[in-house]
Structures are given as C-alpha cells and as structure tokens.
Design an enzyme around this catalytic site. Structure first.
Site, mmCIF file in Angstrom:
data_model
loop_
_atom_site.group_PDB
_atom_site.id
_atom_site.type_symbol
_atom_site.label_atom_id
_atom_site.label_comp_id
_atom_site.label_asym_id
_atom_site.label_seq_id
_atom_site.Cartn_x
_atom_site.Cartn_y
_atom_site.Cartn_z
ATOM 1 N N ARG A 38 -13.886 -16.202 8.309
ATOM 2 C CA ARG A 38 -13.370 -17.561 8.387
ATOM 3 C C ARG A 38 -14.100 -18.565 7.491
ATOM 4 O O ARG A 38 -13.475 -19.266 6.721
ATOM 5 C CB ARG A 38 -13.420 -18.054 9.848
ATOM 6 C CG ARG A 38 -12.492 -17.304 10.766
ATOM 7 C CD ARG A 38 -12.633 -17.768 12.193
ATOM 8 N NE ARG A 38 -12.196 -19.136 12.386
ATOM 9 C CZ ARG A 38 -12.189 -19.752 13.565
ATOM 10 N NH1 ARG A 38 -12.603 -19.116 14.649
ATOM 11 N NH2 ARG A 38 -11.772 -20.999 13.663
ATOM 12 N N HIS A 84 -2.638 -13.973 8.899
ATOM 13 C CA HIS A 84 -3.750 -14.777 9.413
ATOM 14 C C HIS A 84 -3.601 -15.016 10.910
ATOM 15 O O HIS A 84 -2.704 -15.761 11.340
ATOM 16 C CB HIS A 84 -3.809 -16.109 8.675
ATOM 17 C CG HIS A 84 -5.121 -16.828 8.838
ATOM 18 N ND1 HIS A 84 -6.307 -16.340 8.337
ATOM 19 C CD2 HIS A 84 -5.439 -17.993 9.450
ATOM 20 C CE1 HIS A 84 -7.288 -17.165 8.614
ATOM 21 N NE2 HIS A 84 -6.787 -18.174 9.300
ATOM 22 N N TYR A 127 7.295 -31.923 6.037
ATOM 23 C CA TYR A 127 7.670 -32.956 5.076
ATOM 24 C C TYR A 127 7.177 -32.652 3.659
ATOM 25 O O TYR A 127 7.535 -33.359 2.731
ATOM 26 C CB TYR A 127 7.108 -34.308 5.500
ATOM 27 C CG TYR A 127 7.627 -34.791 6.837
ATOM 28 C CD1 TYR A 127 8.983 -34.971 7.057
ATOM 29 C CD2 TYR A 127 6.749 -35.069 7.877
ATOM 30 C CE1 TYR A 127 9.456 -35.411 8.280
ATOM 31 C CE2 TYR A 127 7.213 -35.518 9.104
ATOM 32 C CZ TYR A 127 8.572 -35.685 9.303
ATOM 33 O OH TYR A 127 9.045 -36.113 10.512
#
Length: 827
Positions: A38, A84, A127
């Site tokens: 990570r 993931h 968006y």
C-alpha cells in the site's frame, strides 16, 4: 429441570496461545501488508501498487492518449473489481494525484474535468473523466513481451504485473510520499532530462561518484517552480537518503499602482496553494508579526497563471517586507527528503546513486527479457517462412501429398518426411488456406526472411554483449528524455544569503528619509535616486556619479538614451510638484516615484514611470517641469510663452491641496519651463521662436506670490513666443552652452539645422528688452523649434534614442549644421 444431553459435535476446540506472541505476529503481518502492498513505492518503477494497477488497467481498457476520455468511475470500478481489494476512494485519490500537474513533474493520467487545485479537492469520480497521458505509454510499453513477471490478483481470477517496464525513471522524476507502519517516504520530483543524463552517465561509468552525478542532477525540480535555498541538505539526501531543503516562492517587486509598490508572487513552494498563503498573510498582519502591507489580491487565472499581488505601504521597504513574509507565511517551506522505497520487496533508504542503479538494473532486465522474447518470436516466424518457401517452390507436389493422404496426421507426417519439414512448418502449411498462396511470392517471402535474419542477428548481438545491452538502455533513455523532457522550472540558490534577509541592516523595513534626487526625462518619465550624501547642485547639473561615468541614459526596448528635462533635490519622504503648462501644480509623494539604483555608471531611466500614471493631465496641457515643495526649497522661476517671467517661493503654497495654481495666465498664454535659482547673480536665459536670446541676472525679478502673473521678461516681435528658459550660475556661464534647432514650423522634424554655441558669446541685456540674435535662419526656415541652455546638452529623438550634436560653433548668429536625425528634445 431436565438437562440437555451433551452433543459431542458441539464441543469447541480451545487453544491456549501467548497473547504477546499473537499480537506481535499479527502486527508484523499487518505492517508488512501496509509497507509492501500500500504505502511504499517500488524503486524500479516508482509506483505504489494502487498506482501500478490503475495504469495497467487503463492500458488494458485501451484508454490511450489518442482515444476519448472515459468516466473516472469506470476506471475506479474496473481497478477495484479486478485488481485492488480496497475502497474506491483510495483508488480515486491515487488516480487524481497522477493527473495533477502541480503534484507530479510528469503527470501519468490525462484528466478531464475538475481534478482539484492546491486549495480544493477534486470533483466526484462521476463528474470527471480520464485517459492515459503520453508519458504513461512509456511506463507500460512492452508489457506483452514478457518483460516483467505477472502475479495473481487478490482472488486468483486475473493476473497483474508485479512491476511496470517503466521506460521513465518515474521515482526520481515524480517523487513519492507515503506513511507506512514505522516508516515513511517523502521524495521530491526532479527534472526528467537531468535524471536521464545522470542515469546514462552511470550506465557508461558504473564507478561514478556522487559529485559526478550531481553535475547532472543538482537538485529537485518542483512542478510549480519556485526557488530552493541552500543545497547542503540536498547533497546529504543524495548521499544518505535523508536531508532537508527550503523552498521559496518566486517574487518580484513591481509598481502595482501608479503610486504604490508591491510584491508580486508568480510561483509558490511545492504543494502550497494561494488561498493558504493569503490566509496566513492576513493572520500575520492581524497579529502584527508582519507590518507594511495594505492589501493582498489574488489575480490568478488560467491564461496568466499564478499572480498574488501584495501591496506595500509607502515608506516601507518591499524587500524587507518580503523577507518578513518568508519567515511568517508558507512563502518559505521546508521539505524533508526521506528516500525510502522497496528493493526486492524490502524497504531501503537509498541515495541518488542507489536509486539510479536500481532503476538501471531494472531496465537492463526489461530490455534483456524483451530482446529474448523478440528473438524467439522472430526465430519462430523465420522458421515458418522457410517452410513456406519450400512449399511454394514445390506447390504441386505439396498439394499431391496432401490429397493423397487419408488423414491430417498422415499428411503432416508425409510432408515432414518428403520435404524435410519440421512439425510446426508442416502444421503451418496444412492450416494455410490455398487462397492465401496467391498473395505470396517467393521474392516477398525471401525479403521477409532476410529482414528477420537481420533482426535476429541484432537481437543476438544485444543478448550476447553486456556493453551493447547497456547502450540500448542508454539510447532508449535519451529518446524518452527528448520526447517528454521539459526545461527546469525551479531555481537553485547555493545559500540562504543569496537573498538578503530582514535582519540585514542594508535592507531596513522602512525606507529611510534620505536626500533624494527626482528626475523628469524629456520623454516624460519620472524617477528618483536616493543619495544619502549627494544630490544635483542645480537643475541643469550632473547626477552624483563618478567623474568618468557616462551621461544619464535610458535603456530598454524603446530607447537607449534619454535626456533630463527637469531635476529637483528633495527627500525620500518629501513631496514634489509637477508644473503643467496651464500654471497649475500637482503634488506627488517622492516615495510614489520609482527608485533607481545609484552605481558607478549612470542609472537607467527605463525604470521610471510615465508622468501620466501619477498625475492627471488635462486635455490641452502638458508637464513642463518639477518643483520642490519643501519649505526650504530654493526660489523657483518660470517663463511663459508670452514673455512673462516669475520668481516664486513655496512659503505660500497650500499644504493640503493636491492641485493648485502658482501663476495667473491670460487665455492665450502658457508656461513653457521652470527651474530653480540659488543666488541673485544667477543668469536667467530666455530664447524665443524667432531666434532671439536674452539673459539677465535673477535679481532683476523679485519673488511674487502665487496669485501674481509675473513680470515682463523679454520683448517679443509679432508672432513670436518664448520656447526655452535656462538658469545658469555666474560661475557656470563660461561652461554653459546654448543649443538651437531651426526648421519650418509646418514640418518641425524635417530639414533641421542645429547649432551649439557657448553662452558667454551672447552679451547680456536688461530685462524686458529684445535680446540678441541666437541663430541665423535659412530661407526654408521660419524659426526655432527647440532651444536649450545649460551644461552638457543631450539630444534625443521621439523614442528617446540618442542623437549626436555638432561641434561647438563660436558664431552666435550662425545657421548651424544639418541635424543627425529628427531631434525631438534636448536635455
């Protein structure tokens, strides 16, 4: 109460364990997961697992730079569903960072939409849209050529690359940041071209020292530019993997309004936003930690980039205020380098050479594996083409063998036996459709075979020579640098003293009240020179420079020279007035006038400011000179076009009015010039348009109040007017010159004749007389268009460019010589 019979199947197995051992084991597993999976980047491709998975999945989706953008939500969903095993927000955050040009020196994702700013976060993934940036193609190229190992995903349904081929040294170029368990990484971005140059040098010279590499990589290159102050910490980091450096905003001092100076910020430290800076500046001003600031304005836009304007109050030194801001606000920030990355799955702290070496070793492995893959592919293809050449040469026999065979296996075996083919060759011929044979010709196939043989030889050379392999890696790095490299943005300063600090006594916070010489040029510029112990001795005197210094000149895109129309001595905290041709004076604070540096050579008036930016000039009027408004100012003198002359003092000037009149004029009259007188024996010199010159002592004109209209100065012939006034001390008469320029008033800049004559060649006469002739006019000339009296005359054109004056002519009534150019002003 009856009891339930015991069920042996319900018995639980309880194992006694040591809690401390279990906690230690579990914590180590968690820590390893965070570190490896990570938080820390791999030193080879410079990517964390989530970043690598994003780029790989976008490559699999075909989101290349030449394709359209897709919704970020789709990318996030694909990465989360296939590769993931963490939340969508973490994936989107990583995607956003790779698209931000203020976070990465070389963005890897081409984002469309609101991807955030230094002060605001991005829009939601529904968006925004994304696709791979061009640089990302270099990170993922040759993935399908067995260049890296693939490992299973979290549920063993898909595979993913354990590392990307990374043709770009991404870890150094884009830096990294992350917090793991018990360790963290914080690496600044660098310039791609510099990193590649260092890597290529290390490839050629494996024993290169750190100093050799720092000749190519002198320091970080931050996306937002700015300045790095002090390089000792950078060298420590390059040597040991840990160090610190300071970043500063890029600032310059400008006139932000006609009367105010300001600090203009165009670049900020790494990851510092303008809103944060403005907030901290306001807080510092409110708490009195910084003084001298009147306003902060953010003029940033997409077309001009960052622009923060900090207005500085008059009487405060902008340079000193800027240093205060560096101390109290994020305009100066520290960056701690901690080069921690994964090397073979283990976290290590790496210096510059180690970072480059790990990357180079990775690229050597990638190119070696790619070359072997390509070699195998080309050998296989060449083998098939050789079999096809045999088939084409004996096509009829081939067909006969196939037709006479009962089964495909029999046909394959007979082809191999009859034509000495290998099994793959025979199988390829059997699977080949007959109609494809029409597309082949022996010449074309032989050409393909020759090309494959050439490529095979080249690949065998690469695999057989370590030196050739290293050369290929170096050449590919050079191509990457040429394609994606950009010039350095961050300025490196060797030491903090490269910029003066507020503690430096040579940079006081407030501008001291010192003697100041205010200059007005012939092209209409105003400037001042603060001189603690020197000034001009008269309005026509020289600047306080060395004896061998050149005359005052103006350099810049428009002009290389400019004369002085008017000069007064004041103080930096004082006031001067601009006298207009209408007889009114407009007051100006000296501090509002730009300051020029005084050096051993003449200061440039290009740093001045147009008069029109400091005073309002009504239509039909023009500025004619400067007046010292201090109470101890010398007696001033002015002349009007109708021949009036007036001496005045500043005693009755209003102290609070910004504009006031100092002479009463008739409707058809105007002030033509002003100067100062220092003694009663100073000579007042008037020159008229019909080439008459009159000079008389200043004592002949008594000072008058500002409401008076002056006295008769020179008697004028019909149609003539006064065009020049000069004041020369009695001691300077022998050195003073009279410059006259004659032409036709209908075309004043053509066919000019100019003459320079000593003033002492002209006899003096009484005030209000006609004077003597100063220039003999030719038939084509109807009068003088310019005249000037004083020391060291300078002629200039309309743009301020220098024009040569002729040698001195002792004849006071001579006609002069042709001008070297169109003279627009003399000063």
């Amino acid at each position: 109460m009856p009891t339930r019979p015991e069920d042996p199947a319900r018995d639980e197995k309880i194992i006694d364990i040591d809690v401390s051992a279990e906690m230690e084991s579990s914590f180590l597993e968690y820590a390893y997961s965070v570190i490896y999976a990570r938080a820390l980047p791999d030193a080879r491709d410079g990517l964390k697992p989530v970043q690598r998975r994003i780029l790989y999945q976008m490559d699999q989706l075909g989101l290349r730079p030449d394709k359209g953008h897709v919704k970020s939500s789709r990318v996030v969903g694909d990465v989360m569903g296939k590769l993931h095993p963490h939340g969508d927000q973490a994936i989107y955050d990583a995607l956003v960072r790779m698209a931000q040009d203020f976070s990465l020196r070389l963005p890897l994702v081409d984002g469309h939409g609101n991807y955030g700013s230094l002060d605001d976060g991005p829009a939601a993934p529904r968006y925004t849209e994304a696709r791979l940036a061009p640089a990302a193609l270099a990170m993922t190229e040759s993935l399908k050529e067995d260049t890296v190992d693939f490992v299973p995903n979290y549920d063993n349904q898909y595979t993913q690359p354990s590392v990307l081929p990374a043709a770009i040294p991404n870890l150094l170029v884009n830096g990294a940041s992350g917090i793991a368990v018990g360790m963290a990484t914080n690496m600044p971005p660098h310039n791609l071209g510099e990193v590649v140059a260092a890597a290529r040098h290390l490839i050629e010279h494996p024993d290169a020292e750190l100093d050799d590499l720092m000749n190519f990589v002198p320091g970080p290159d931050l996306p937002g530019g700015g300045k790095i102050v002090g390089l000792d910490g950078i060298r420590d980091a390059y040597a040991s993997g840990r160090g610190t450096f300071k970043t500063r905003a890029t600032a310059r001092i400008e006139n932000v309004t006609p009367r105010k100076k300001g600090i203009v910020i165009t670049e900020l430290p790494y990851l510092v936003g303008p809103e944060r800076v403005i907030e901290r500046i306001k807080d510092a001003v409110d708490k009195k930690r910084v003084t001298g600031i009147s306003a902060v304005t953010d003029l940033t836009d997409r077309h001009h980039g960052l622009r923060l304007v900090i207005e500085v109050k008059n009487a405060f030194n902008p340079e000193a205020v800027l240093e205060k801001l560096y101390r109290a606000t994020p305009l100066e920030e520290s960056f701690g380098i901690n080069n921690v990355a994964l090397v073979e799955g283990r976290p290590q702290t790496l210096g510059l050479k180690e970072l480059l070496q790990v990357y180079i070793d990775h690229r050597l492995t990638v190119v070696r594996r790619r070359s072997q893959y390509r070699l195998d592919q080309r050998r296989e293809r060449l083998h098939l083409i050789e079999g096809l050449l045999i088939a084409i040469a004996d096509i009829d026999e081939i067909i006969q063998v196939i037709r006479s065979s009962e089964t495909a296996d029999e046909a394959r075996s007979r082809l191999m036996m009859v034509f000495d083919l290998s099994e793959p060759q025979a199988e390829y011929i059997l699977e080949l459709r007959l109609r494809r044979l029409t597309k082949f010709s022996r010449i074309e196939l032989q050409g393909q075979a020759d090309e494959l043989a050439r490529e095979i030889a080249e690949l065998e050379e690469i695999l057989g020579s370590e030196q050739r392999l290293r050369q290929v890696v170096s050449d590919e790095l050079a191509r990457v640098s040429l394609e994606y490299g950009t010039p350095r943005r961050t300025v490196l300063l060797e030491w903090a003293g490269a910029v003066k600090t507020a503690a430096d006594p040579s940079v006081p916070l407030k501008v001291p009240d010192v003697p100041s010489t205010v200059l007005m040029s012939t092209t209409g510029l105003l400037a001042r020179i603060d001189t603690p112990d020197a000034g001009l001795t008269s309005d026509e005197g020289q600047l306080p420079l060395e004896d061998d210094a050149p005359p005052v000149s103006r350099s810049g895109p428009r002009a290389s020279h400019d004369g002085l129309r008017s000069v007064v001595n004041s103080r930096s905290h004082g006031e001067v007035g601009v006298l207009l041709s209408s007889g009114s004076v407009q007051r100006i604070n000296v501090l509002d006038i730009p300051s020029l540096a005084l050096a051993s050579s003449a200061p440039s008036l290009a740093g001045g400011i147009p008069i029109s930016e400091l005073v309002a000039i009504p239509s039909g009027t023009k500025p004619v000179g400067l007046i010292d408004l201090s109470p101890e100012a010398p007696i001033g003198v002015l002349a009007t076009s109708s021949g009036r002359i007036k001496r005045f003092t500043t005693q009755d000037f209003p102290r609070n009015a910004d504009t006031f009149d100092i002479v009463s004029l008739s409707d058809d009259d105007a002030v033509v010039a002003t100067a100062s007188t220092h003694a009663d024996d100073d000579r007042l010199v008037l020159v008229t348009s019909d080439a008459q010159l009159l000079h008389f002592p200043a004592s002949a004109v008594r000072p008058q109040g500002r409401g008076a209209g002056g006295m008769a100065g020179i008697k004028l012939a019909d149609g003539s007017r006064v065009i020049a006034l000069g004041v020369v001390s009695d001691a300077e008469v022998a050195a003073a010159s009279v410059v006259t320029v004659a032409a036709n008033s209908a075309a004043p800049t053509t066919d000019q004749h100019v003459k320079v004559t000593p003033l002492d060649r002209y006899p003096g006469k009484g005030r209000a007389t006609m004077g003597v002739r100063a220039h003999r006019l030719l038939a084509s000339q109807d009068g003088l268009v310019l005249a000037w009296v004083g020391l060291d005359p300078r002629a200039s054109g309309s743009a301020g460019q220098a024009l040569a004056l002729p040698d001195t002519d002792e004849r006071r009534d001579g006609s002069g010589s042709v001008a070297a150019g169109a003279i627009a002003a003399i000063g």
